[in-house]
Design a protein around this motif. Structure first.
Motif, PDB file in Angstrom:
ATOM      1  N   PRO A 173       4.718   9.385 -34.298  1.00 56.12           N
ATOM      2  CA  PRO A 173       5.930   9.324 -34.823  1.00 56.12           C
ATOM      3  C   PRO A 173       7.054   8.873 -33.775  1.00 56.12           C
ATOM      4  O   PRO A 173       8.070   8.135 -34.134  1.00 56.12           O
ATOM      5  N   VAL A 174       6.617   9.141 -32.309  1.00 55.04           N
ATOM      6  CA  VAL A 174       7.504   8.873 -31.542  1.00 55.04           C
ATOM      7  C   VAL A 174       7.469   7.358 -30.915  1.00 55.04           C
ATOM      8  O   VAL A 174       8.438   6.670 -31.164  1.00 55.04           O
ATOM      9  N   LYS A 188       6.407   5.092 -32.971  1.00 56.15           N
ATOM     10  CA  LYS A 188       6.854   4.175 -33.902  1.00 56.15           C
ATOM     11  C   LYS A 188       8.221   3.658 -33.530  1.00 56.15           C
ATOM     12  O   LYS A 188       8.675   2.700 -34.158  1.00 56.15           O
ATOM     13  N   LYS A 189       8.946   4.639 -32.975  1.00 52.51           N
ATOM     14  CA  LYS A 189      10.424   4.245 -32.638  1.00 52.51           C
ATOM     15  C   LYS A 189      10.721   3.291 -31.517  1.00 52.51           C
ATOM     16  O   LYS A 189      11.563   3.080 -31.193  1.00 52.51           O
ATOM     17  N   LEU A 190       9.613   3.051 -30.826  1.00 52.26           N
ATOM     18  CA  LEU A 190       9.796   2.173 -29.472  1.00 52.26           C
ATOM     19  C   LEU A 190      10.487   0.932 -29.877  1.00 52.26           C
ATOM     20  O   LEU A 190      11.402   0.638 -29.113  1.00 52.26           O
ATOM     21  N   SER A 194      12.576   0.229 -32.025  1.00 47.47           N
ATOM     22  CA  SER A 194      14.319   0.359 -32.197  1.00 47.47           C
ATOM     23  C   SER A 194      14.880   0.877 -31.003  1.00 47.47           C
ATOM     24  O   SER A 194      16.061   0.655 -30.889  1.00 47.47           O
ATOM     25  N   VAL A 195      14.236   1.469 -30.019  1.00 48.08           N
ATOM     26  CA  VAL A 195      14.793   2.303 -28.824  1.00 48.08           C
ATOM     27  C   VAL A 195      15.106   1.100 -28.158  1.00 48.08           C
ATOM     28  O   VAL A 195      16.214   0.943 -27.397  1.00 48.08           O
ATOM     29  N   TRP A 208      18.088  -0.932 -29.195  1.00 46.51           N
ATOM     30  CA  TRP A 208      19.122  -0.051 -29.166  1.00 46.51           C
ATOM     31  C   TRP A 208      19.542  -0.474 -27.550  1.00 46.51           C
ATOM     32  O   TRP A 208      21.034  -0.757 -27.360  1.00 46.51           O
ATOM     33  N   LEU A 255      11.156  12.172 -28.025  1.00 45.58           N
ATOM     34  CA  LEU A 255      11.773  10.916 -28.385  1.00 45.58           C
ATOM     35  C   LEU A 255      12.934  11.070 -27.130  1.00 45.58           C
ATOM     36  O   LEU A 255      13.090   9.723 -26.666  1.00 45.58           O
ATOM     37  N   TYR A 261      21.875   7.959 -26.430  1.00 44.33           N
ATOM     38  CA  TYR A 261      21.368   7.882 -27.442  1.00 44.33           C
ATOM     39  C   TYR A 261      21.410   9.037 -28.446  1.00 44.33           C
ATOM     40  O   TYR A 261      21.587   8.701 -29.791  1.00 44.33           O
ATOM     41  N   HIS A 265      23.086   8.635 -32.575  1.00 37.83           N
ATOM     42  CA  HIS A 265      22.143   8.843 -33.481  1.00 37.83           C
ATOM     43  C   HIS A 265      22.191  10.223 -34.116  1.00 37.83           C
ATOM     44  O   HIS A 265      21.328  10.965 -34.343  1.00 37.83           O
TER      45      HIS A 265
END
Length: 486
Positions: A282-283, A285-287, A289-290, A293, A334, A372, A376
């Motif tokens: 799950p972490v 998967k956010k790469l 978008s991070v 940003w 995250l 961040y 967020h």
């Protein structure tokens, strides 16, 4: 870098024998035998300083790591061919180092610790060499002229051992139960390849790493393919943007590999230890978008590729911003992902000039975590600042100024990270958001693929804001103790 505690949560950062000996000066001794003693002495006195000036220095003068790096040349490219067997822990290597001489060189050093060197050539001609601690001292057959490019090939092998840093942590080639966790900050590159091992000298890299079939070797840059033959697989990687030696990796394990193209065309390569896969998914998967940003805040992402290496290496105890593909000792949370990703701008693309300036890496990456969270749905950066400022004057947070940790033992301590981030927040509240973020983007753009110093960052901040910021920076990064708060 960020240290971790069990469960992956960020912790408060804590702080050969000679192979051969060249037969030097033999010809000088023969010539001198036929000369009067007084004349020999006169000639020696006259020639001594000039002769000494042709030897590259054994360090670049870093105040915390005196032998880090070497003088007399700049490396342009490393071509590393490695073979590693996790069962025997034996590493075999060949390094082809292309460099340019910055002075006339009759001798130069490389940093290499522990491994046995079997041969060295300079410009395809056999060179003499000797070992002196971490220094590999090379004497080419012919002097290298200033501004000339030269190529040094070093063949070596052995069982690499990590170094223990001044703060007690392991650094370099760290064996694991299925391979190796390879993290070089600040000294560890020399445990697995000969290098000019200081961030001041950045170069491009090619890697070819051969491991037993079923294992994966992950290095920096763009993945160029793999080939298996006779039970062994060779993985090839290319890092074209300049990289400091401590940011290089060749981590080996039995990884699950994921490759995809992120929006905008960025190639992503993730390698994850199966034991960490469920917690990492799950972490990671956010790469994308991070990174998107961070690109909006700091400017364009500086490299051609991205990704992560998630190993199972509890003996390491930290994550590291290995260039374009951060390395984690366990599944990251995250905030750790945000931190190591921010280093791609602050630390990797824009590198420190001396280790004394490490707050420019860690303070910036820590403040990225605050930003961040603020943007967020979490607490504001001001609330994070206020919580830290409430620490008593006796707290470790105020033990030393972030811009002068005092020694290599303290470069990963709390003031570098948290108080460094606090200094950036004070800058932000003083100059305003628009100017503050322009400062960060300008810093990343003006020093891209290069280096920066604290003094340069202060000058940039004053130029962009039109304000005299001496008092602010003196209070927050230049003096020990808890600053007064207006």
């Amino acid at each position: 870098m960020i240290t971790t505690e069990p469960g992956g949560a960020p912790a408060t950062p804590s702080p050969q024998q000679p192979d051969t000996r060249p037969t030097t000066h033999r010809r000088n001794a023969v010539v001198a035998a036929g000369l009067p003693v007084a004349l020999v002495a006169l000639l020696a006195a006259a020639a001594g300083p000039a002769a000494a000036a042709t030897a590259g220095s054994s360090g670049v003068g870093d105040p915390y790591f005196a032998l880090a790096g070497n003088g007399g040349y700049n490396v342009r490219h490393y071509d590393l061919t490695l073979g590693y067997d996790p069962k025997t822990r034996r590493l075999e290597g060949r390094a082809i180092i292309t460099a340019r001489a910055t002075q006339r060189l009759t001798r130069f050093d490389l940093d290499l610790k522990g491994l046995k060197v079997t041969s060295i050539t300079v410009n395809h001609t056999k060179a003499a060499f000797r070992r002196d601690g971490q220094e590999l001292v090379v004497t080419p057959r012919n002097p290298i002229l200033k501004d000339h490019e030269f190529r040094t090939t070093v063949t070596y092998a052995g069982t690499p051992q990590p170094v223990t840093d001044p703060d007690g942590s392991l650094d370099g080639w760290i064996p694991t139960d299925d391979g190796a966790f390879v993290a070089g900050e600040p000294q560890g590159a020399m445990t697995w390849f000969p290098a000019n091992n200081h961030p001041k000298d950045k170069a491009s890299y090619d890697f070819a790493v051969t491991v037993p079939e079923g294992h994966t070797a992950v290095a920096n840059g763009v993945f160029r393919g793999q080939r298996t033959a006779h039970g062994r697989t060779t993985f090839r990687w290319r890092q074209t943007e300049p990289m400091a030696a401590y940011l290089a990796t060749a981590t080996v394990g039995t990884f699950k590999v994921e490759q995809y193209t992120a929006p905008g065309g960025l190639k992503v390569y993730n390698a994850v230890d199966p034991r960490e896969a469920a917690a990492s998914a799950p972490v990671l998967k956010k790469l994308p978008s991070v990174l998107a940003w961070e690109s909006k805040l700091f400017g364009p992402y500086p490299f051609k590729c991205a990704g992560a290496i998630v190993d199972h290496a509890p003996q390491a105890g930290y994550a590291l911003e290995t260039q374009a593909r951060p390395l984690y000792d366990r599944a990251p949370d995250l905030s750790t992902l945000v931190h190591e990703s921010a280093h791609q701008w602050f630390g990797d693309s824009v590198s420190l000039t001396t280790w004394k300036d490490i707050w420019l890496n860690e303070g910036f990456a820590t403040y990225a975590e605050w930003l961040y969270e603020e943007q967020h749905g979490g607490k504001s950066a001001q609330k994070t600042f206020d919580s830290l400022y409430a620490s008593p004057a006796s707290s470790e947070l105020w033990a030393f100024p972030p811009a002068n940790p005092g020694s290599g033992a303290h470069i990963f301590d709390a003031p570098v990270y948290s108080r460094g981030a606090m200094a950036l927040h004070k800058l932000r509240t003083t100059v305003g958001d628009k100017t503050f973020f322009r400062i960060l983007r300008t810093w990343a753009a003006e020093h891209r693929n290069g280096h920066g110093t604290t003094a340069q960052f202060i000058r940039l901040s004053e130029r962009q804001s039109g304000k005299d910021l001496d008092t602010l920076f003196h209070s927050w990064i230049g003096t020990k103790g808890k600053p007064s708060r207006p």
